[in-house]
Design a protein around this motif. Structure first.
Motif, PDB file in Angstrom:
ATOM      1  N   GLY A  53     -49.787  29.853 -40.097  1.00 58.52           N
ATOM      2  CA  GLY A  53     -48.550  30.446 -39.597  1.00 58.52           C
ATOM      3  C   GLY A  53     -48.773  31.863 -39.097  1.00 58.52           C
ATOM      4  O   GLY A  53     -48.296  32.236 -38.015  1.00 58.52           O
ATOM      5  N   GLU A  54     -49.485  32.668 -39.864  1.00 54.92           N
ATOM      6  CA  GLU A  54     -49.744  34.051 -39.452  1.00 54.92           C
ATOM      7  C   GLU A  54     -50.580  34.109 -38.174  1.00 54.92           C
ATOM      8  O   GLU A  54     -50.346  34.953 -37.299  1.00 54.92           O
TER       9      GLU A  54
ATOM     10  N   ALA B 252     -50.595  31.875 -35.826  1.00 49.67           N
ATOM     11  CA  ALA B 252     -49.733  31.457 -34.713  1.00 49.67           C
ATOM     12  C   ALA B 252     -48.869  32.622 -34.236  1.00 49.67           C
ATOM     13  O   ALA B 252     -48.735  32.862 -33.023  1.00 49.67           O
ATOM     14  N   VAL B 253     -48.288  33.370 -35.172  1.00 51.32           N
ATOM     15  CA  VAL B 253     -47.455  34.515 -34.798  1.00 51.32           C
ATOM     16  C   VAL B 253     -48.298  35.615 -34.169  1.00 51.32           C
ATOM     17  O   VAL B 253     -47.896  36.248 -33.181  1.00 51.32           O
TER      18      VAL B 253
ATOM     19  N   THR C  57     -44.112  36.112 -41.761  1.00 53.65           N
ATOM     20  CA  THR C  57     -44.242  34.779 -41.175  1.00 53.65           C
ATOM     21  C   THR C  57     -43.993  33.718 -42.233  1.00 53.65           C
ATOM     22  O   THR C  57     -44.561  33.769 -43.324  1.00 53.65           O
TER      23      THR C  57
ATOM     24  N   HIS D 130     -44.147  29.593 -42.552  1.00 54.69           N
ATOM     25  CA  HIS D 130     -44.575  28.353 -41.899  1.00 54.69           C
ATOM     26  C   HIS D 130     -43.853  27.176 -42.553  1.00 54.69           C
ATOM     27  O   HIS D 130     -44.301  26.649 -43.564  1.00 54.69           O
TER      28      HIS D 130
ATOM     29  N   SER E  12     -43.140  23.933 -41.388  1.00 52.36           N
ATOM     30  CA  SER E  12     -43.361  22.860 -40.428  1.00 52.36           C
ATOM     31  C   SER E  12     -42.505  21.636 -40.738  1.00 52.36           C
ATOM     32  O   SER E  12     -42.546  21.085 -41.851  1.00 52.36           O
TER      33      SER E  12
ATOM     34  N   VAL F 258     -42.138  29.501 -38.194  1.00 53.33           N
ATOM     35  CA  VAL F 258     -43.122  28.721 -37.445  1.00 53.33           C
ATOM     36  C   VAL F 258     -42.942  27.241 -37.768  1.00 53.33           C
ATOM     37  O   VAL F 258     -42.946  26.849 -38.937  1.00 53.33           O
ATOM     38  N   GLY F 259     -42.762  26.428 -36.734  1.00 52.22           N
ATOM     39  CA  GLY F 259     -42.769  24.979 -36.903  1.00 52.22           C
ATOM     40  C   GLY F 259     -41.534  24.366 -37.512  1.00 52.22           C
ATOM     41  O   GLY F 259     -41.547  23.172 -37.848  1.00 52.22           O
TER      42      GLY F 259
ATOM     43  N   GLU G 169     -36.926  32.331 -34.648  1.00 56.59           N
ATOM     44  CA  GLU G 169     -38.031  31.415 -34.397  1.00 56.59           C
ATOM     45  C   GLU G 169     -39.161  32.177 -33.715  1.00 56.59           C
ATOM     46  O   GLU G 169     -38.931  32.997 -32.815  1.00 56.59           O
ATOM     47  N   ALA G 170     -40.378  31.913 -34.130  1.00 55.43           N
ATOM     48  CA  ALA G 170     -41.521  32.712 -33.674  1.00 55.43           C
ATOM     49  C   ALA G 170     -41.643  32.748 -32.153  1.00 55.43           C
ATOM     50  O   ALA G 170     -42.016  33.773 -31.578  1.00 55.43           O
ATOM     51  N   GLY G 171     -41.309  31.663 -31.504  1.00 49.14           N
ATOM     52  CA  GLY G 171     -41.424  31.610 -30.055  1.00 49.14           C
ATOM     53  C   GLY G 171     -40.503  32.572 -29.321  1.00 49.14           C
ATOM     54  O   GLY G 171     -40.739  32.898 -28.157  1.00 49.14           O
TER      55      GLY G 171
END
Length: 272
Positions: A59-60, A62-63, A104, A106, A108, A160-161, A178-180
């Motif tokens: 997760g980290e 990804a961010v 972060t 995660h 999912s 994340v996810g 959301e991370a995005g």
């Protein structure tokens, strides 16, 4: 992972998820190697205690990858050790819009529900919002000793996810996002810090002595070991998926071969 290295480095040299990866590898030290059959059939190389650390690291990372999309006037720090255990802030971001501690999470495939100070993950309560507030408050108090006019440090939870994120009421202090959407949100904030303030703040944050008395070091072998472990985990998942698919195809094939005989038998029973 414990090292005798004592040379201090600048904090920007710490890589994303470094603290979590160190704990992951420490957990894995007691994990015996997988057998040949275990490797063949895709047994996970992770021990049960390592699973949360591995998910956290992914997760980290990804961010951190998303944060590379920030403009040049923004500075990102990772894995800042603020606790006695050597791990603490996942990411700290500094830019024209202010100072942000980013935690972060995660989750999912899970449902995230937020209402004020309450945050549920697939119906289970968490302390994520409270912990994010405490983290930002601690960093803010520490930095205001050097920069009394520093704007409040804003806590952020980057998801994340997650399968679905429902925010019924935004928390008063914590931004759950959301991370995005993180980079877009940060770069569209109102400017609250000028260039000289940012330069001074980044210099303060970059000093290892700002964070803790113990040496803050990068262990070169940590990332290499994690890369090997990550490859093994992903390969094991691929093998398990392959064996599952092979089993399903075998079942379908058996059904197809038996079906004509079954129909013939049924037809024979219907004939006079």
């Amino acid at each position: 992972m414990r090292s005798s290295v004592t040379d201090s480095i600048t904090m920007r040299e710490r890589f994303a998820a470094q603290s979590v990866i160190e704990e992951l590898l420490h957990c894995q030290e007691s994990r015996p190697p997988r057998s040949f059959l275990g490797r063949l059939f895709g047994a996970s190389p992770l021990c049960p205690e390592s699973e949360p650390w591995y998910r956290g690291a992914k997760g980290e990372l990804a961010v951190a990858s998303l944060l590379t999309g920030l403009p040049h006037e923004w500075t990102v720090f990772h894995a800042l050790p603020v606790g006695s255990g050597g791990y603490g802030i996942n990411h700290l971001v500094v830019g024209p819009g202010g100072v942000f501690t980013i935690n972060t999470r995660h989750y999912s495939g899970q449902e995230v529900w937020v209402a004020g100070h309450t945050m549920l993950i697939s119906g289970r309560g968490t302390n994520d919002i409270r912990n994010a507030e405490l983290e930002a408050s601690r960093v803010g108090a520490m930095l205001r000793e050097r920069m009394p006019m520093l704007p409040p440090v804003q806590p952020v939870i980057a998801l994340v996810g997650a399968k679905h994120v429902i925010v019924r009421a935004r928390p008063r202090k914590v931004r759950v996002i959301e991370a995005g959407d993180l980079v877009s949100w940060l770069t569209n904030l109102v400017v609250v810090m000028n260039e000289s303030e940012l330069d001074l703040l980044v210099d303060i944050l970059d000093e290892p002595s700002t964070w803790q008395a113990a040496p803050v070091v990068v262990h070169p072998e940590v990332w290499d070991k994690f890369a090997v472990l990550d490859h093994e985990v992903r390969s094991a998942r691929f093998l398990r998926a392959g064996w599952t698919l092979a089993g399903m195809l075998a079942l379908v094939g058996a059904s197809v071969s038996v079906l004509p005989l079954l129909l013939q038998s049924m037809a024979g029973g219907l004939l006079p």
